[in-house]
Scaffold this motif. Structure first.
Motif, short mmCIF file in Angstrom:
data_model
loop_
_atom_site.label_atom_id
_atom_site.label_comp_id
_atom_site.label_asym_id
_atom_site.label_seq_id
_atom_site.Cartn_x
_atom_site.Cartn_y
_atom_site.Cartn_z
N LYS A 161 9.52 -5.71 3.82
CA LYS A 161 10.35 -6.49 2.90
C LYS A 161 9.54 -7.52 2.11
N THR A 162 8.47 -8.04 2.69
CA THR A 162 7.68 -9.04 1.98
C THR A 162 6.69 -8.42 0.99
N ALA A 163 6.51 -7.11 1.00
CA ALA A 163 5.60 -6.44 0.07
C ALA A 163 6.37 -5.94 -1.15
N ASP A 164 5.64 -5.52 -2.16
CA ASP A 164 6.24 -4.94 -3.35
C ASP A 164 6.71 -3.52 -3.01
N PRO A 165 8.02 -3.26 -2.97
CA PRO A 165 8.50 -1.95 -2.50
C PRO A 165 8.00 -0.78 -3.35
N ALA A 166 8.02 -0.94 -4.67
CA ALA A 166 7.61 0.17 -5.54
C ALA A 166 6.13 0.49 -5.37
N ALA A 167 5.29 -0.56 -5.37
CA ALA A 167 3.84 -0.33 -5.22
C ALA A 167 3.52 0.22 -3.84
N LEU A 168 4.18 -0.31 -2.80
CA LEU A 168 3.91 0.16 -1.45
C LEU A 168 4.36 1.60 -1.26
N ARG A 169 5.51 1.95 -1.85
CA ARG A 169 6.00 3.34 -1.75
C ARG A 169 5.04 4.29 -2.45
N GLN A 170 4.53 3.87 -3.60
CA GLN A 170 3.59 4.72 -4.33
C GLN A 170 2.28 4.90 -3.56
N GLN A 171 1.80 3.84 -2.94
CA GLN A 171 0.55 3.94 -2.19
C GLN A 171 0.71 4.76 -0.91
N LEU A 172 1.85 4.62 -0.24
CA LEU A 172 2.07 5.39 0.98
C LEU A 172 2.26 6.88 0.70
N ALA A 173 2.69 7.20 -0.51
CA ALA A 173 2.87 8.61 -0.88
C ALA A 173 1.61 9.25 -1.44
N SER A 174 0.51 8.50 -1.52
CA SER A 174 -0.72 9.03 -2.10
C SER A 174 -1.44 9.94 -1.11
N PRO A 175 -2.30 10.85 -1.61
CA PRO A 175 -3.08 11.71 -0.70
C PRO A 175 -4.02 10.93 0.21
N LEU A 176 -4.50 9.77 -0.26
CA LEU A 176 -5.40 8.98 0.56
C LEU A 176 -4.70 8.49 1.83
N THR A 177 -3.44 8.07 1.70
CA THR A 177 -2.70 7.64 2.88
C THR A 177 -2.50 8.78 3.86
N ALA A 178 -2.18 9.96 3.33
CA ALA A 178 -2.03 11.13 4.20
C ALA A 178 -3.33 11.45 4.92
N LEU A 179 -4.46 11.30 4.21
CA LEU A 179 -5.75 11.56 4.83
C LEU A 179 -6.05 10.55 5.92
N VAL A 180 -5.72 9.28 5.67
CA VAL A 180 -5.96 8.24 6.69
C VAL A 180 -5.10 8.49 7.92
N VAL A 181 -3.83 8.83 7.71
CA VAL A 181 -2.94 9.10 8.84
C VAL A 181 -3.45 10.31 9.64
N PHE A 182 -3.87 11.33 8.92
CA PHE A 182 -4.40 12.52 9.60
C PHE A 182 -5.66 12.16 10.40
N GLY A 183 -6.54 11.37 9.80
CA GLY A 183 -7.75 10.95 10.52
C GLY A 183 -7.42 10.12 11.75
N ALA A 184 -6.41 9.23 11.64
CA ALA A 184 -6.03 8.42 12.79
C ALA A 184 -5.46 9.28 13.91
N VAL A 185 -4.65 10.27 13.56
CA VAL A 185 -4.08 11.17 14.57
C VAL A 185 -5.19 11.96 15.27
N VAL A 186 -6.12 12.48 14.47
CA VAL A 186 -7.23 13.24 15.05
C VAL A 186 -8.07 12.35 15.97
N ALA A 187 -8.30 11.11 15.55
CA ALA A 187 -9.09 10.19 16.38
C ALA A 187 -8.39 9.90 17.70
N VAL A 188 -7.08 9.71 17.67
CA VAL A 188 -6.34 9.43 18.90
C VAL A 188 -6.38 10.63 19.83
#
Length: 466
Positions: free
Chosen positions: A59-86
């Motif tokens: 709620k304290t972040a910019d919703p539109a910018a945060l939604r756009q960044q979370l939907a980017s391929p880079l975020t998906a790559l980071v999440v995938f890397g974190a899952v693989v690391a775990v």
């Protein structure tokens, strides 16, 4: 005169239950009640603290910018890397201490009998897989409900996140068990055992169970006593690479650096683990440094893998701390040796963080001078945090506990270095984003952390010489 042979049906579960009562008495029932109570307390903690923090960050972040960044391929790559690391970390942990670790009396008197091994060790496996699935599901529910309540995604997506967390927890437990199974060479220990729990339990060798039980006792005792050197020695891998390599002649400072590099050559898994964690943390930090709209918690999240990645390369510093107070055969001062052990981890971390920032700068168009200076500050901060961790000394004694150190004080003693890095790093980044002139406060706080770490090393050396 023929007589029909009597057929005896032996119930393995009944035999194991009788053995459990003889060996442990009522301890099994009390242990299950304690496990349910611990799960209940964890659920309340996630409901009272985890959910409000997640939804407040959204709620304290910019919703539109945060939604756009979370939907980017880079975020998906980071999440995938974190899952693989775990998942990789769980498999690696299984090779040293698996999920199935009965007590030594149970192994010697019950597991070695002809009773089905899947029954004799099934209780510990059910506890481990239930714990992992519960924690994964709880993390998914907390994260999904928080971002859905903040209006970032719909509730159906929150449900998918919760289900994904539970599945990830179950898969982590399966890999944990697979790592334990593969400790002993033999046939029938391939990836197919991941989805055959009873088959994997039957493939556990008795010697592996004994070794892991001994590891668990040694590591648990050393952690409670605050003697981390014993735990590291117990978890150390045998050296099988570069055994014929020798140090080249040089000055004392250069020899220390070369010795750390030789240690990484002999244990390449440590180097690659540090690299993977550092890359994961660098990607998140570069994203947070180049996008002011990213919540402050993004820096905190990125600093966690970066801290442990730096620690993977700082084995020489920990070895120096383990042998603190002994005569220095190379004739250097304590501070010079300490700084020499910081060269390689700081250099590697700087290359990884600088490379991630450069890639992020190409993506956004430019990189500010403040972001580049913040990278240097964060590298120095990680060095200071590991100085505090390596030279933390003995745990403090509690005047309220007759047995020694109270659990809360012991946990705080362990977490102090990483908490110092997270708080100072997040604060420095947030202040710099608000005002470029506030960067000087981040520099001063980081210098204070480094000076504190160096002073602890000198004080610890003096204590061992008395």
């Amino acid at each position: 005169m023929s007589q029909a042979a009597a057929t005896w049906e032996i119930d393995d579960r009944e035999l194991v239950g009788q053995a459990d009562w003889v060996i442990g008495g009522d301890a099994g029932r009390k242990g299950r009640r304690q496990a349910w109570y611990a799960g209940y307390v964890t659920f309340l903690a996630a409901l009272a603290y985890g959910f409000p923090v997640v939804q407040a960050v959204v709620k304290t972040a910019d919703p539109a910018a945060l939604r756009q960044q979370l939907a980017s391929p880079l975020t998906a790559l980071v999440v995938f890397g974190a899952v693989v690391a775990v998942l990789w970390a769980m498999y690696a942990a299984g090779t040293r201490r698996g999920p199935v670790v009965p007590p030594l009396p149970w192994i010697d008197h019950v597991v070695t009998t002809p009773v089905d091994r899947a029954v004799t060790v099934g209780r510990w496996w059910r506890l481990a897989v239930g714990l992992c699935a519960f924690l994964g599901l709880l993390a998914g529910v907390t994260l999904g409900a928080g971002i859905a309540y903040g209006g970032l995604v719909g509730w159906y997506a929150a449900g998918l996140v919760a289900i994904g967390g539970g599945v990830l927890g179950w898969l982590a437990a399966a890999l944990w068990l697979w790592g334990q199974v593969r400790c002993w060479p033999g046939a029938g220990r391939g990836p197919a055992t991941l989805f055959r729990g009873r088959t994997a339990l039957r493939a556990l060798h008795v010697e592996v169970l004994r070794q892991h039980a001994a590891n668990s006792s040694t590591i648990g005792g050393s952690v409670i006593a605050g003697n981390l050197r014993t735990a590291r020695l117990q978890l150390a891998r045998p050296v099988r690479r570069a055994r014929s390599a020798r140090l080249r002649a040089g000055g004392p400072f250069v020899v220390f650096v070369r010795r750390d590099l030789l240690g990484m050559r002999r244990l390449p898994s440590v180097f690659w683990a540090g690299l993977g964690l550092s890359v994961l943390g660098a990607v998140v930090l570069a994203w947070a440094l180049t996008h002011p709209a990213v919540p402050a918690v993004g820096v905190t999240i990125g600093l966690v893998p970066a801290y442990f990645g730096y620690g993977g390369w700082a084995e020489g510093l920990r070895m120096q701390a383990d042998n603190i107070g002994t005569p220095n055969l190379l004739g250097t001062s304590l501070r010079a040796e300490t700084l020499a052990h910081l060269v390689l981890p700081s250099l590697f971390t700087l290359v990884v963080l600088g490379g991630a920032l450069a890639v992020a700068g190409v993506a956004v168009g430019s990189v500010s001078v403040q972001a580049a200076v913040l990278v240097l500050v964060l590298v120095a901060l990680l060095a200071g945090g590991h100085l505090l961790a390596a030279f933390r000394g003995s745990p403090p004694k509690s005047t309220f506990s007759a047995s020694g150190t109270a659990p809360a004080m012991l946990i705080a003693w362990y977490l102090l270095p990483v908490l110092a890095v997270l708080v100072v790093g997040t604060l420095a980044t947030v202040l710099t984003h608000k005002s470029s002139g506030s960067l000087v406060w981040g520099v001063l706080l980081t210098a204070a952390i480094v000076a504190w770490g160096l002073s602890k090393s000198e004080r610890l050396a003096q204590e061992h010489r008395v």
